[in-house]
Write a protein that holds these residues in place. Structure first.
Motif, PDB file in Angstrom:
ATOM      1  N   ASP A 166      -3.594  11.988   4.059  1.00 30.36           N
ATOM      2  CA  ASP A 166      -2.555  11.063   3.625  1.00 30.36           C
ATOM      3  C   ASP A 166      -2.750   9.644   4.124  1.00 30.36           C
ATOM      4  O   ASP A 166      -2.016   8.753   3.739  1.00 30.36           O
ATOM      5  CB  ASP A 166      -1.181  11.580   4.047  1.00 30.36           C
ATOM      6  N   ASP A 167      -3.724   9.432   4.996  1.00 29.90           N
ATOM      7  CA  ASP A 167      -3.993   8.077   5.471  1.00 29.90           C
ATOM      8  C   ASP A 167      -5.015   7.393   4.573  1.00 29.90           C
ATOM      9  O   ASP A 167      -5.537   6.344   4.914  1.00 29.90           O
ATOM     10  CB  ASP A 167      -4.523   8.115   6.914  1.00 29.90           C
ATOM     11  N   ARG A 168      -5.256   8.008   3.441  1.00 32.71           N
ATOM     12  CA  ARG A 168      -6.300   7.547   2.519  1.00 32.71           C
ATOM     13  C   ARG A 168      -6.168   6.069   2.162  1.00 32.71           C
ATOM     14  O   ARG A 168      -7.158   5.359   2.096  1.00 32.71           O
ATOM     15  CB  ARG A 168      -6.216   8.392   1.257  1.00 32.71           C
ATOM     16  N   ASP A 169      -4.927   5.629   1.945  1.00 30.06           N
ATOM     17  CA  ASP A 169      -4.724   4.218   1.583  1.00 30.06           C
ATOM     18  C   ASP A 169      -5.310   3.286   2.626  1.00 30.06           C
ATOM     19  O   ASP A 169      -5.840   2.234   2.299  1.00 30.06           O
ATOM     20  CB  ASP A 169      -3.233   3.916   1.461  1.00 30.06           C
ATOM     21  N   LEU A 170      -5.176   3.676   3.890  1.00 28.42           N
ATOM     22  CA  LEU A 170      -5.678   2.836   4.972  1.00 28.42           C
ATOM     23  C   LEU A 170      -7.190   2.722   4.913  1.00 28.42           C
ATOM     24  O   LEU A 170      -7.764   1.709   5.293  1.00 28.42           O
ATOM     25  CB  LEU A 170      -5.293   3.427   6.329  1.00 28.42           C
ATOM     26  N   ARG A 188     -14.660   0.750   0.588  1.00 25.53           N
ATOM     27  CA  ARG A 188     -15.216  -0.278  -0.304  1.00 25.53           C
ATOM     28  C   ARG A 188     -16.158  -1.207   0.461  1.00 25.53           C
ATOM     29  O   ARG A 188     -17.200  -1.601  -0.041  1.00 25.53           O
ATOM     30  CB  ARG A 188     -14.087  -1.077  -0.956  1.00 25.53           C
ATOM     31  N   LEU A 189     -15.775  -1.557   1.670  1.00 25.40           N
ATOM     32  CA  LEU A 189     -16.638  -2.438   2.463  1.00 25.40           C
ATOM     33  C   LEU A 189     -17.951  -1.746   2.824  1.00 25.40           C
ATOM     34  O   LEU A 189     -19.013  -2.374   2.811  1.00 25.40           O
ATOM     35  CB  LEU A 189     -15.923  -2.895   3.737  1.00 25.40           C
TER      36      LEU A 189
END
Ligand SMILES: [Zn+2]
Length: 107
Positions: free
Chosen positions: A2-6, A12-13
C-alpha cells in the motif's frame, strides 16, 4: 503493497537513471529493480515505461533477435534534462532525510 504511491516516483527515477547509462528493456528493468527490493510485475512496469515514453523522456524501438521481438527504450534529451532536475531535488531531499542532525532539527 500500500505504500506503492510513495515508491512510484523512485521507480521512475531508477528507470530513467538506467536508461541514461544504456538502452533498457522491460524484463531487464524488472530484474534490476528486484535487486533494489521492488517487486514489479510486467503488468506494473510496462505502463511505467509507456508513461515515460508518452512524456517524451524515453523513445522505444521494436528490436528483433531471431524470433524474439523486444521493445528497447532509449533516453531522449528531454528525459536527460528531467533526470538532471530530479537529481537536484533528490540530493536536497536526501540531505534532509539523512543529514538533518547538524542543523539542530533532530528530535
Ligand atoms: Zn537501479
Amino acid at each position: 503493497m500500500d505504500d506503492r504511491d510513495l515508491y512510484a516516483g523512485l521507480i521512475r527515477l531508477h528507470v530513467l537513471h538506467h536508461a541514461a547509462q544504456a538502452p533498457i528493456y522491460g524484463q531487464e528493468m524488472i530484474e534490476e529493480l528486484a535487486h533494489h527490493g521492488y517487486q514489479l510485475s510486467p503488468g506494473t512496469l510496462y505502463p511505467v515505461l509507456h508513461g515515460l515514453e508518452k512524456k517524451g523522456y524515453l523513445k522505444s524501438t521494436q528490436m528483433r533477435e531471431g524470433k524474439i521481438a523486444r521493445r528497447m527504450y532509449k533516453m531522449t534529451p528531454r528525459g536527460r534534462r528531467a533526470l538532471e532536475g530530479a537529481k537536484r531535488k533528490v540530493r536536497e531531499l536526501f540531505g534532509e532525510l539523512f543529514h538533518e542532525s547538524d542543523s539542530g532539527a533532530e528530535r
